[in-house]
Motif scaffolding. Sequence first.
Motif, PDB file in Angstrom:
ATOM      1  N   SER A 101      -5.218  14.481  -6.131  1.00 54.91           N
ATOM      2  CA  SER A 101      -4.364  13.735  -7.056  1.00 54.91           C
ATOM      3  C   SER A 101      -5.182  13.105  -8.171  1.00 54.91           C
ATOM      4  O   SER A 101      -4.795  13.136  -9.345  1.00 54.91           O
ATOM      5  CB  SER A 101      -3.581  12.645  -6.305  1.00 54.91           C
ATOM      6  N   CYS A 149      -9.445   5.659   1.557  1.00 56.84           N
ATOM      7  CA  CYS A 149      -8.705   6.419   2.563  1.00 56.84           C
ATOM      8  C   CYS A 149      -9.556   6.583   3.824  1.00 56.84           C
ATOM      9  O   CYS A 149     -10.715   7.011   3.751  1.00 56.84           O
ATOM     10  CB  CYS A 149      -8.318   7.794   2.012  1.00 56.84           C
ATOM     11  N   LEU A 182       1.714   9.345  -5.984  1.00 54.93           N
ATOM     12  CA  LEU A 182       2.350  10.624  -5.678  1.00 54.93           C
ATOM     13  C   LEU A 182       3.379  10.977  -6.739  1.00 54.93           C
ATOM     14  O   LEU A 182       3.468  12.130  -7.181  1.00 54.93           O
ATOM     15  CB  LEU A 182       3.003  10.556  -4.297  1.00 54.93           C
ATOM     16  N   ARG A 226       2.064   1.688  -3.488  1.00 59.38           N
ATOM     17  CA  ARG A 226       0.984   2.206  -4.340  1.00 59.38           C
ATOM     18  C   ARG A 226       0.823   3.713  -4.147  1.00 59.38           C
ATOM     19  O   ARG A 226       0.687   4.464  -5.118  1.00 59.38           O
ATOM     20  CB  ARG A 226      -0.335   1.489  -4.022  1.00 59.38           C
ATOM     21  N   GLN A 227       0.834   4.152  -2.892  1.00 58.64           N
ATOM     22  CA  GLN A 227       0.715   5.586  -2.619  1.00 58.64           C
ATOM     23  C   GLN A 227       1.839   6.372  -3.286  1.00 58.64           C
ATOM     24  O   GLN A 227       1.602   7.454  -3.845  1.00 58.64           O
ATOM     25  CB  GLN A 227       0.730   5.832  -1.114  1.00 58.64           C
ATOM     26  N   ARG A 228       3.030   5.844  -3.239  1.00 57.46           N
ATOM     27  CA  ARG A 228       4.173   6.572  -3.793  1.00 57.46           C
ATOM     28  C   ARG A 228       4.172   6.547  -5.325  1.00 57.46           C
ATOM     29  O   ARG A 228       4.682   7.484  -5.932  1.00 57.46           O
ATOM     30  CB  ARG A 228       5.459   6.001  -3.202  1.00 57.46           C
ATOM     31  N   GLU A 274       0.832  -1.203   0.000  1.00 52.34           N
ATOM     32  CA  GLU A 274       0.000   0.000   0.000  1.00 52.34           C
ATOM     33  C   GLU A 274       0.869   1.257   0.000  1.00 52.34           C
ATOM     34  O   GLU A 274       0.557   2.240  -0.686  1.00 52.34           O
ATOM     35  CB  GLU A 274      -0.925  -0.016   1.219  1.00 52.34           C
ATOM     36  N   THR A 275       1.964   1.226   0.762  1.00 57.45           N
ATOM     37  CA  THR A 275       2.890   2.360   0.749  1.00 57.45           C
ATOM     38  C   THR A 275       3.459   2.574  -0.646  1.00 57.45           C
ATOM     39  O   THR A 275       3.555   3.717  -1.126  1.00 57.45           O
ATOM     40  CB  THR A 275       4.033   2.125   1.749  1.00 57.45           C
ATOM     41  N   ARG A 324      -5.879  13.102  -1.607  1.00 57.30           N
ATOM     42  CA  ARG A 324      -5.903  11.985  -2.543  1.00 57.30           C
ATOM     43  C   ARG A 324      -6.882  12.236  -3.686  1.00 57.30           C
ATOM     44  O   ARG A 324      -6.617  11.869  -4.835  1.00 57.30           O
ATOM     45  CB  ARG A 324      -6.249  10.686  -1.811  1.00 57.30           C
ATOM     46  N   GLN A 329      -6.257  13.231   4.840  1.00 58.17           N
ATOM     47  CA  GLN A 329      -5.557  12.706   3.669  1.00 58.17           C
ATOM     48  C   GLN A 329      -6.496  12.496   2.483  1.00 58.17           C
ATOM     49  O   GLN A 329      -6.078  12.587   1.330  1.00 58.17           O
ATOM     50  CB  GLN A 329      -4.886  11.372   4.024  1.00 58.17           C
ATOM     51  N   GLY A 381      -6.831   4.609  -3.742  1.00 57.52           N
ATOM     52  CA  GLY A 381      -6.381   5.300  -2.550  1.00 57.52           C
ATOM     53  C   GLY A 381      -7.376   6.319  -2.045  1.00 57.52           C
ATOM     54  O   GLY A 381      -7.551   6.479  -0.828  1.00 57.52           O
TER      55      GLY A 381
END
Length: 426
Positions: free
Chosen positions: A216, A204, A131, A126-128, A123-124, A213, A209, A200
């Motif tokens: 984005s 969320c 981003l 995927r977030q990056r 998941e981290t 998201r 956050q 995301g």
Amino acid sequence: MNADPVTILSFFLVILFVMPARYVVGPLGGAGSPASMVAVLLLVWYLLSTLSPRWTPIRDRQPVRAVIVFFCLTVLASYVAGMTRPVSSDELNAADLGLVLVAGWAGIALVTADGVSTMDRLETLRQRIVLGATFPAIVAMFQFFTGMELTQYLALPGLQENGSSVLFEREGFFRPAGTATHPIELGVVLAAVLPLALHGAIYCRVPQQRRWRWVSVALIGSVLPMSVSRSAILGLFVAMVVLLPTWRPEWRLRAVLIFGFASIIMRLLIPGLIGTVMNLISVIGSDENSTTRTGDYDAVVQAVSQRPLFGQGFATYLPRVYRVIDNQYLMSALETGLVGLVGLLVFLASGWLLARGARRVATDEETRHLAQCFAASMAVAVFGFGTFDAFSFPMITNLMFLILGCCGALWRLQTQVSRVTAEPVI
């Protein structure tokens, strides 16, 4: 692997998305982009890790390993076959550097597939990814409205420009590329990342956050038509075809309303853009761009018939020597033959199958949705690779091998859970 692979991959994502892809280490040409060089180091790190029983990442079943080995073998076979014919120095250099690129792609996929240890780390990552992709979207929006090439200020000193820095134009609109090498590449990249951004935002759980998201999602979605690219819009359509049937009815209704509202806003803020993009789609098959591409088929068939199995050598079909082929499937048939074309299809299909397989065994709705989003990203690539020679563009190729690795990691993590829960308690 004593270092955290997700942290290392995050550094790679910064290089991939923030540094303009057209700036390279001069002598290495297209293979000398900073992202490609970091990718090769990932393969070296992966291979060295396998030498230690303590640090080896090879512990569980992982189909991505077989996919990558097969893909690399098809490229190596085409390289050997290509050396049996007279080749120019330019073709030989391109073939050698092509092997460097493939090594980097393998490193990205293998480190991701075997190195991501938990669903939280996935998941981290995927977030990056989301981003990272938001950055070229912001740059592209600036380019679209101002016509200024901002990326010339983002390159590291000592790198050389490998491509034009002039913004493309179509129907009176600037066609931004962001930090990618071409507007088509940017559009397909954003279409592939959009499903991951939607996941995301939808799931969320932190209100502070969630707002960012959705910003984005809005940035990525709004820049897609600004690329004035059919590939981008059709890629968006493919992603939605994959996602919408799996959504709840209320989600589908919201999606339709948001899409309609966004289209109206875009028409008001940027008159003519939506009409231009829709016109480009409506004339597919009859416009000059389409007829030029279909005109390549006879030349491709003739060239493939001369070296049908392994082609003339990976990366040796140089546009300045032969002709431009805006279709990766045709390029693979030319360069790596029918065997290499199968390798490409296996690469693309395996990501889809692994994501769908993870969805079938997942026990919670959020993970099932994540798997479907990765499948949607791979579906965008399956379509997009037919609209341009994707392996000539570093951002989209590196991204898709990374997503293949994510699909493999998700499949591995979910099947591990499935096996554990299926074991009888003694």
